[in-house]
Design a protein around this motif. Structure first.
Motif: not given
Length: 363
Positions: A155, A284-285, A281, A152, A225, A221
């Protein structure tokens, strides 16, 4: 001449309340603090919050194994029981992450659309998603990380770098929204070519991993995350309070906003940075999830009927849309699980065509 009122604060509050527009109330929690409350927006926020809580409960109950709401509450309260694995470890972390990602994308979309003054704009348009994807595949190609789910931070860095590049290239003695959007589209096309080149030359297993991440999914996930994303959103709260005030004058034309004392370029830069941080963000998660940032602010605006895009209702709408989409993705074709990014794109495509047709008809 009449004597002044004994309570000057109450008199000024009544005078302010009489002078406000219909549907707007003045809140004065402190003599030096006054707030304008849009009644319809407040009612919409409460309604959206209730709907979000309901769909989150439904997502915790429904699936290949049905769990009653009573058992869900017992599992959450005690952290033990026959459904602890299904509810406490698989569903609830995924639901919380989906709500956080949806809220971040909703707010990010509202900020970007305010800056560009374009309802067709979103963080994807200015290259955030493409930058995150390009950074992901480059990290895999160079062996920096081993799998898409473990990067993450890469990313986020890629999304921020792409948005910064777009902003620098679009700057010409100020930032024009139309040039900003067109530059973002161009950078996005170039970065997507980098991704396609990697997919063409990579091994089959690595290409399949990247394709799954590029689709956007909440499968597998959870808290790992959700924690960093929640931390970033909490740190952004003071900036979001400022942004809720800054979006109002920026909804006007630049000359009028400047006449009101707003530093337009500085405000646009601040809103853009905040929106890009939230979008990067969130990407990325959960990977790049399309159309949530595009649709949530416009849906929220139609619900509240406010002249500017409402940030709180945009966040609640984005969270509701993503949690509901993930619930549908898990339960539509059991035991097959559709990536939530594919489902949001499937629904968002017709919405985009409708929005384009609506804009064409109004011209």
């Amino acid at each position: 001449m009449a004597e002044p009122a004994a309570d000057g604060t109450a008199e000024s509050t009544d005078r302010a309340a009489r002078s406000t527009a219909p549907g707007v109330a003045v809140l004065r929690p402190h003599p030096r603090v006054s707030l304008l409350l849009h009644r319809r927006s407040a009612a919409a926020a409460v309604t959206l919050f209730v709907l979000l809580a309901a769909v989150m409960l439904a997502a915790a109950c429904l699936g290949q194994t049905y769990v009653s709401p009573v058992e869900v509450w017992r599992t959450l309260r005690t952290g033990a029981g026959p459904y602890d694995l299904v509810v406490g470890e698989l569903r609830v972390p995924r639901i919380v992450l989906g709500a956080l990602v949806g809220a971040a994308l909703g707010v990010s979309g509202a900020l970007v659309q305010t800056v560009t003054r374009n309802p067709l704009a979103s963080p994807d348009v200015i290259g955030v998603g493409h930058g995150a994807a390009a950074a992901t595949v480059l990290a895999l190609a160079t062996g920096t990380v081993g799998s898409p789910g473990a990067m993450p931070a890469v990313s986020v860095a890629g999304g921020l770098a792409a948005a910064a590049l777009v902003y620098v290239l679009a700057w010409r003695r100020g930032m024009q929204p139309s040039r900003f959007v067109l530059t973002g589209v161009g950078i996005g096309v170039a970065l997507s070519a980098v991704v396609q080149l990697y997919l063409t030359d990579s091994e089959l297993e690595a290409a399949e991993q990247v394709k799954l991440w590029l689709t956007g999914s909440l499968n597998g996930r959870g808290w790992e995350q959700a924690g960093p994303l929640a931390t970033v959103m909490l740190l952004c709260l003071p900036a979001l309070v400022w942004a809720s005030r800054a979006v109002r004058p920026l909804g006007l034309d630049p000359d009028t906003a400047a006449a009101l004392g707003v530093r337009v370029d500085r405000a646009r830069l601040g809103l853009t940075v905040l929106g890009v941080v939230l979008a990067a963000t969130a990407t990325g998660a959960a990977g790049p999830i399309g159309f949530v940032a595009l649709t949530a602010p416009q849906l929220a605006r139609r619900i509240t009927r406010t002249p500017q895009l409402p940030l709180l209702c945009s966040a609640l709408t984005g969270a509701f849309v993503l949690v509901a989409a993930d619930l549908a993705a898990r339960t539509l074709l059991p035991p097959l699980e559709i990536p939530v990014g594919a489902l949001t794109s499937l629904v968002g495509g017709p919405y985009l065509l409708w929005l384009l047709g609506r804009r064409t008809a109004t011209r």
